[in-house]
Write a protein that holds these residues in place. Structure first.
Motif, short mmCIF file in Angstrom:
data_model
loop_
_atom_site.label_atom_id
_atom_site.label_comp_id
_atom_site.label_asym_id
_atom_site.label_seq_id
_atom_site.Cartn_x
_atom_site.Cartn_y
_atom_site.Cartn_z
N GLY A 96 0.81 -1.21 0.00
CA GLY A 96 0.00 0.00 0.00
C GLY A 96 0.85 1.26 0.00
O GLY A 96 0.54 2.23 -0.71
N ARG A 97 1.91 1.27 0.78
CA ARG A 97 2.81 2.43 0.79
C ARG A 97 3.42 2.65 -0.59
O ARG A 97 3.50 3.77 -1.07
N ALA A 98 3.87 1.56 -1.22
CA ALA A 98 4.47 1.68 -2.55
C ALA A 98 3.45 2.17 -3.57
O ALA A 98 3.76 3.01 -4.42
N ALA A 99 2.23 1.65 -3.50
CA ALA A 99 1.19 2.09 -4.42
C ALA A 99 0.89 3.57 -4.25
O ALA A 99 0.70 4.30 -5.23
N TYR A 100 0.87 4.03 -3.00
CA TYR A 100 0.64 5.45 -2.75
C TYR A 100 1.82 6.29 -3.23
O TYR A 100 1.64 7.37 -3.79
N ASN A 201 9.18 17.41 6.35
CA ASN A 201 8.80 18.29 7.46
C ASN A 201 7.67 17.75 8.31
O ASN A 201 7.31 18.37 9.32
N ASP A 202 7.08 16.63 7.91
CA ASP A 202 5.95 16.05 8.64
C ASP A 202 6.18 14.57 8.91
O ASP A 202 5.41 13.71 8.47
N PRO A 203 7.25 14.24 9.67
CA PRO A 203 7.57 12.83 9.88
C PRO A 203 6.52 12.08 10.68
O PRO A 203 6.39 10.86 10.54
N ASP A 204 5.73 12.80 11.50
CA ASP A 204 4.69 12.11 12.26
C ASP A 204 3.64 11.50 11.34
O ASP A 204 3.06 10.46 11.64
N THR A 205 3.40 12.16 10.20
CA THR A 205 2.44 11.64 9.23
C THR A 205 3.09 10.68 8.26
O THR A 205 2.58 9.59 8.00
N GLY A 209 8.04 5.11 11.33
CA GLY A 209 9.10 4.13 11.52
C GLY A 209 9.91 3.83 10.29
O GLY A 209 10.73 2.93 10.27
N ASP A 210 9.71 4.60 9.25
CA ASP A 210 10.42 4.39 7.99
C ASP A 210 10.97 5.73 7.56
O ASP A 210 10.71 6.76 8.17
N LEU A 211 11.81 5.74 6.51
CA LEU A 211 12.21 7.01 5.93
C LEU A 211 10.95 7.74 5.47
O LEU A 211 10.06 7.12 4.89
N PRO A 212 10.83 9.04 5.74
CA PRO A 212 9.62 9.76 5.32
C PRO A 212 9.36 9.59 3.83
O PRO A 212 10.26 9.74 3.01
N ARG A 213 8.11 9.29 3.51
CA ARG A 213 7.73 9.07 2.12
C ARG A 213 6.25 9.36 1.96
O ARG A 213 5.47 9.23 2.92
N PRO A 214 5.81 9.78 0.77
CA PRO A 214 4.40 10.06 0.57
C PRO A 214 3.50 8.89 0.95
O PRO A 214 2.38 9.07 1.43
N GLY A 215 4.00 7.67 0.72
CA GLY A 215 3.21 6.48 1.02
C GLY A 215 2.85 6.32 2.47
O GLY A 215 1.99 5.50 2.82
N GLY A 216 3.47 7.12 3.36
CA GLY A 216 3.08 7.08 4.76
C GLY A 216 1.62 7.45 4.96
O GLY A 216 1.00 7.10 5.98
N LEU A 217 1.06 8.17 3.98
CA LEU A 217 -0.35 8.55 4.06
C LEU A 217 -1.25 7.32 4.03
O LEU A 217 -2.37 7.34 4.55
#
Length: 411
Positions: A96-100, A201-205, A209-217
């Motif tokens: 899911g993270r990769a797809a996002y 700038n928004d590591p909480d989102t 636990g991973d390198l910050p990436r858009p897929g964190g959404l």
């Protein structure tokens, strides 16, 4: 508890729909400066859309209008082929993270390419232009690790790689050159740079636990699911809240950057938001494109019709080419127009509202209700492809009926 401020309320699909329909009311009353509206032509427009839909989807099993359709350009399911290789095993969250990551980056690169650009795909030898070409090119960059700062984990996009991406690197990935120009190249690269900065700038989102990436959404939305459901407007809300800083500064009210929102002298509203007309086109296109990855892990996305139709030149061109909209000054068809001009704001607002009206006619003709044929499927079936088909029949290269000067971040 107080509600959102008037400015922040514009960051919603509900505001887009409300103000678009207010603009349509002005058009029907003959009060807009640039367009007249002929609802009697809506029936013929629906006939064109239904003809396209039945040809493409004879069983009316229509998927959502989303970036995933473009990743299957030419009948080759690129994402499905990648999944068959099981790069993520049975880890649904990792998938899911990769797809996002892929969808977010690819949609942000999906502003109009211009009539002179095309992409030759090495694996198939096929050449694609416009949205399909942009999708295939971004997919190839993704699987090649161009958006990852970790060579050992190429199938991702992370903050560091996005923030450092140069226009030259993007040009190389998209095969841009003197004979193959891409509209808004610098703007696209800058948009991805701002995406990387916003994610960083928004590591909480975006970290989780991973390198910050858009897929964190993906983790955020999946984690918010109630009884296995996620409302589609919540996807847009998350995008506008967490990725709002990526858009070029245009209008700010009460400290709120309003993104794809524009002024019109007759626009609705009161107080500080009077005359402001929001669209959030790329964000809504992205919201549609983020639905399916949630469903792939067993969640249900509800209230898809809470999003609006997309105010871009294929849908807008559909209404011009079928006569539902008419220019009051025909000479405007031969002039280039700034994206923030009153003419373009009118065109986009009328497009959003008319798509709602058109969807009702199409459903009635096909004997389907909104649950069976939500707006996202009318678009895919649909309006976008019909707008392209009519444009190709009327103008060289399928050019839209109006020329809009874009920086690569709106159309």
């Amino acid at each position: 508890m107080t509600g959102p401020t008037p400015a922040r309320a514009l960051l919603s699909a509900a505001a887009v729909r409300e103000r678009a329909h207010a603009m349509l009311d002005l058009g029907l009353a003959g009060r807009l400066s640039h367009f007249s509206v002929d609802l009697d032509r809506l029936s013929a427009c629906a006939d064109e859309v239904i003809a396209t839909t039945r040809e493409s989807y004879p069983d009316l099993d229509i998927p959502f209008h989303a970036r995933w359709r473009h990743f299957a350009a030419g009948g080759f399911d690129r994402w499905g082929t990648l999944m068959q290789a099981e790069p993520f095993g049975d880890d649904g969250l990792k998938m899911g993270r990769a797809a996002y990551d892929l969808a977010i980056v690819s949609v942000l690169l999906d502003a109009g390419a211009g009539a002179d650009w095309a992409y030759e795909e090495g694996r198939t030898g096929e050449t694609y232009a416009r949205s399909e070409g942009l999708a295939v090119a971004s997919f190839d960059m993704f699987i090649g690790g161009a958006f990852s700062s970790d060579p050992a984990d190429p199938f991702r996009a992370d903050a560091a790689a996005l923030a450092a991406l140069t226009a030259d690197e993007l040009a190389a990935g998209f095969q841009v050159g003197p004979g193959n120009p891409l509209v808004g190249l610098e703007g696209r690269a800058a948009l991805l740079n701002r995406l990387g900065q916003a994610v960083s700038n928004d590591p909480d989102t975006f970290g989780r636990g991973d390198l910050p990436r858009p897929g964190g959404l993906f983790d955020v939305l999946a984690g918010e699911a109630v009884d296995g459901t996620v409302p589609a407007p919540r996807i847009l809300d998350a995008l506008l809240t967490h990725l709002g800083p990526i858009w070029p500064g245009r209008l700010t009210v009460d400290g709120v950057d309003l993104g794809d929102t524009w002024r019109h002298p007759m626009g609705p509203g009161e107080g500080q938001t009077a005359g402001l007309v929001p669209f959030h086109k790329l964000s809504q296109w992205l919201a549609y494109s983020l639905i399916e990855p949630l469903e792939w892990v067993g969640l249900t996305v509800t209230d898809v019709d809470g999003l609006t139709g997309l105010p871009e030149y294929r849908n807008g061109g559909l209404f011009l080419d079928t006569g539902v909209l008419r220019l009051k000054d025909e000479a405007d068809a031969g002039r280039p127009h700034e994206v923030g001009s009153p003419l373009v704001v009118e065109w986009r607002a009328l497009t959003v509202a008319l798509l709602d009206r058109l969807a009702e006619v199409v459903r009635a003709r096909l004997g389907l209700d909104a649950a069976a044929l939500p707006l996202a499927k009318v678009l895919e079936g649909g309006t976008w492809a019909t707008g392209r088909r009519l444009a190709r029949a009327r103008r060289p290269g399928g050019a839209p009926p109006l020329q809009v000067i874009s920086d690569g971040t709106v159309f």
